[in-house]
Scaffold this motif. Structure first.
Motif, PDB file in Angstrom:
ATOM      1  N   HIS A  99      -5.803  47.779  17.655  1.00 42.26           N
ATOM      2  CA  HIS A  99      -5.095  48.387  18.781  1.00 42.26           C
ATOM      3  C   HIS A  99      -4.513  47.325  19.716  1.00 42.26           C
ATOM      4  O   HIS A  99      -3.511  47.550  20.390  1.00 42.26           O
ATOM      5  CB  HIS A  99      -6.033  49.312  19.565  1.00 42.26           C
ATOM      6  N   ASN A 100      -5.150  46.145  19.726  1.00 39.02           N
ATOM      7  CA  ASN A 100      -4.688  45.029  20.558  1.00 39.02           C
ATOM      8  C   ASN A 100      -3.965  43.960  19.740  1.00 39.02           C
ATOM      9  O   ASN A 100      -3.570  42.933  20.287  1.00 39.02           O
ATOM     10  CB  ASN A 100      -5.873  44.366  21.273  1.00 39.02           C
ATOM     11  N   HIS A 101      -3.838  44.175  18.421  1.00 36.75           N
ATOM     12  CA  HIS A 101      -3.278  43.165  17.507  1.00 36.75           C
ATOM     13  C   HIS A 101      -4.059  41.856  17.617  1.00 36.75           C
ATOM     14  O   HIS A 101      -3.477  40.759  17.591  1.00 36.75           O
ATOM     15  CB  HIS A 101      -1.796  42.908  17.799  1.00 36.75           C
ATOM     16  N   SER A 102      -5.381  41.970  17.727  1.00 37.41           N
ATOM     17  CA  SER A 102      -6.222  40.797  17.930  1.00 37.41           C
ATOM     18  C   SER A 102      -7.308  40.724  16.863  1.00 37.41           C
ATOM     19  O   SER A 102      -7.449  41.616  16.025  1.00 37.41           O
ATOM     20  CB  SER A 102      -6.868  40.839  19.320  1.00 37.41           C
ATOM     21  N   GLY A 103      -8.070  39.654  16.897  1.00 37.37           N
ATOM     22  CA  GLY A 103      -9.163  39.495  15.951  1.00 37.37           C
ATOM     23  C   GLY A 103     -10.072  38.369  16.378  1.00 37.37           C
ATOM     24  O   GLY A 103      -9.743  37.583  17.273  1.00 37.37           O
ATOM     25  N   VAL A 104     -11.224  38.289  15.740  1.00 39.88           N
ATOM     26  CA  VAL A 104     -12.159  37.214  16.045  1.00 39.88           C
ATOM     27  C   VAL A 104     -12.851  36.765  14.767  1.00 39.88           C
ATOM     28  O   VAL A 104     -13.053  37.564  13.840  1.00 39.88           O
ATOM     29  CB  VAL A 104     -13.208  37.652  17.100  1.00 39.88           C
ATOM     30  N   MET A 105     -13.155  35.476  14.699  1.00 40.72           N
ATOM     31  CA  MET A 105     -13.987  34.914  13.639  1.00 40.72           C
ATOM     32  C   MET A 105     -15.098  34.127  14.305  1.00 40.72           C
ATOM     33  O   MET A 105     -14.857  33.411  15.280  1.00 40.72           O
ATOM     34  CB  MET A 105     -13.171  33.993  12.733  1.00 40.72           C
ATOM     35  N   VAL A 106     -16.298  34.258  13.767  1.00 37.98           N
ATOM     36  CA  VAL A 106     -17.457  33.560  14.323  1.00 37.98           C
ATOM     37  C   VAL A 106     -18.199  32.850  13.203  1.00 37.98           C
ATOM     38  O   VAL A 106     -18.564  33.476  12.198  1.00 37.98           O
ATOM     39  CB  VAL A 106     -18.430  34.539  15.029  1.00 37.98           C
ATOM     40  N   GLY A 107     -18.412  31.569  13.363  1.00 35.87           N
ATOM     41  CA  GLY A 107     -19.228  30.809  12.429  1.00 35.87           C
ATOM     42  C   GLY A 107     -20.502  30.370  13.121  1.00 35.87           C
ATOM     43  O   GLY A 107     -20.485  30.010  14.305  1.00 35.87           O
ATOM     44  N   ILE A 108     -21.613  30.419  12.387  1.00 38.52           N
ATOM     45  CA  ILE A 108     -22.902  29.963  12.913  1.00 38.52           C
ATOM     46  C   ILE A 108     -23.441  28.905  11.965  1.00 38.52           C
ATOM     47  O   ILE A 108     -23.581  29.148  10.760  1.00 38.52           O
ATOM     48  CB  ILE A 108     -23.922  31.111  13.045  1.00 38.52           C
ATOM     49  N   GLU A 109     -23.717  27.731  12.506  1.00 38.62           N
ATOM     50  CA  GLU A 109     -24.215  26.643  11.678  1.00 38.62           C
ATOM     51  C   GLU A 109     -25.591  26.966  11.110  1.00 38.62           C
ATOM     52  O   GLU A 109     -26.407  27.636  11.750  1.00 38.62           O
ATOM     53  CB  GLU A 109     -24.306  25.356  12.497  1.00 38.62           C
ATOM     54  N   SER A 110     -25.846  26.459   9.916  1.00 39.89           N
ATOM     55  CA  SER A 110     -27.153  26.599   9.294  1.00 39.89           C
ATOM     56  C   SER A 110     -27.947  25.323   9.503  1.00 39.89           C
ATOM     57  O   SER A 110     -27.406  24.290   9.901  1.00 39.89           O
ATOM     58  CB  SER A 110     -26.995  26.875   7.796  1.00 39.89           C
ATOM     59  N   GLY A 111     -29.230  25.408   9.244  1.00 39.14           N
ATOM     60  CA  GLY A 111     -30.055  24.203   9.353  1.00 39.14           C
ATOM     61  C   GLY A 111     -31.167  24.372  10.364  1.00 39.14           C
ATOM     62  O   GLY A 111     -31.103  25.213  11.267  1.00 39.14           O
ATOM     63  N   ASP A 112     -32.184  23.549  10.228  1.00 43.33           N
ATOM     64  CA  ASP A 112     -33.360  23.631  11.101  1.00 43.33           C
ATOM     65  C   ASP A 112     -33.101  23.056  12.484  1.00 43.33           C
ATOM     66  O   ASP A 112     -33.937  23.168  13.377  1.00 43.33           O
ATOM     67  CB  ASP A 112     -34.543  22.880  10.462  1.00 43.33           C
ATOM     68  N   ASP A 113     -31.945  22.400  12.651  1.00 45.45           N
ATOM     69  CA  ASP A 113     -31.666  21.767  13.952  1.00 45.45           C
ATOM     70  C   ASP A 113     -31.384  22.797  15.035  1.00 45.45           C
ATOM     71  O   ASP A 113     -31.429  22.487  16.221  1.00 45.45           O
ATOM     72  CB  ASP A 113     -30.452  20.835  13.847  1.00 45.45           C
TER      73      ASP A 113
END
Length: 231
Positions: A99-113
């Protein structure tokens, strides 16, 4: 923290990928990084064909096609972020605000840190926001086992829910109806997340966009609020 030039390079790369796959890329991409999170907010992203489908109320067709294309793009984006930014992305989420012609992408790092406690941040209205998210979750599925959040910057707030799937949903996933379940949950949850005046009241900021996605195999969901603190 990557500098502005690096964030511009990431935006340029992802914009080019989307343009090559969709025929038209976003007019602008805003990259925000607060490790272990990276958020890419896309604006003015709708191809001519999608505009026609949207006018015909074929939202599911647009979402299904984009899901298919994203399956090929996500590995490329992860590989680029590892080489260019040193970010080993373990989880990747995305959603569209057609409806807003928008979008989002989210990345989350892996690892014990990256321990969960380091994700948490203090901001106005946090407790009330968590309670409202839990209430909405309970109305449409079940109360989350856990809710936590991180204010990436003044314009990006991430809320993560763990343990939200009910037994029937887990069975639908097991027998291969993951795509249909995601389409249904998008519609249902976003009907509660959008036009919810409580969020703006809690956060003391105008909300420009709200996005939600799930990793069913992790029984986890990510909600992204795009804020406009000046209003």
């Amino acid at each position: 923290m990557l500098d502005k030039q690096a964030q511009t390079e990431i935006a340029s790369y992802v914009g080019r990928l989307l343009r090559e796959s969709f025929g038209k890329g976003p007019q602008s991409i805003f990259v925000s990084i607060n490790r272990p999170f990276i958020v890419l907010y896309l604006k003015h992203f709708l191809s001519p064909m999608e505009k026609i489908l949207l006018l015909q109320d074929q939202v599911h067709s647009i979402q299904s096609t984009r899901d298919l294309l994203m399956k090929t793009l996500i590995p490329e984006i992860k590989a680029y972020l590892l080489v260019f930014a040193g970010m080993k992305i373990g989880e990747f989420y995305y959603d569209w605000g057609l409806h807003n012609h928008s979008g989002v992408m989210v990345g989350i790092e892996s690892g014990d840190d990256h321990e969960q406690i380091s994700f948490e941040s203090v901001y106005t209205g946090k407790e009330e926001l968590h309670q409202e998210i839990s209430t909405i979750s309970q109305q449409v599925e079940k109360k989350p086992d856990e809710v936590y959040s991180c204010m990436i910057n003044e314009r990006n707030l991430i809320v993560i829910r763990n343990g939200i799937l009910i037994s029937i949903e887990k069975e639908l996933i097991r027998i291969g109806h993951e795509e249909s379940l995601k389409l249904a949950k998008r519609n249902l949850e976003k009907s509660h997340l959008h036009n919810n005046g409580h969020f703006q009241s809690f956060l003391k900021a105008k909300i420009d966009d709200v996005f939600v996605d799930w990793d069913f195999h992790l029984d986890k969901s990510v909600i992204v609020f795009i804020l406009n603190p000046s209003q």
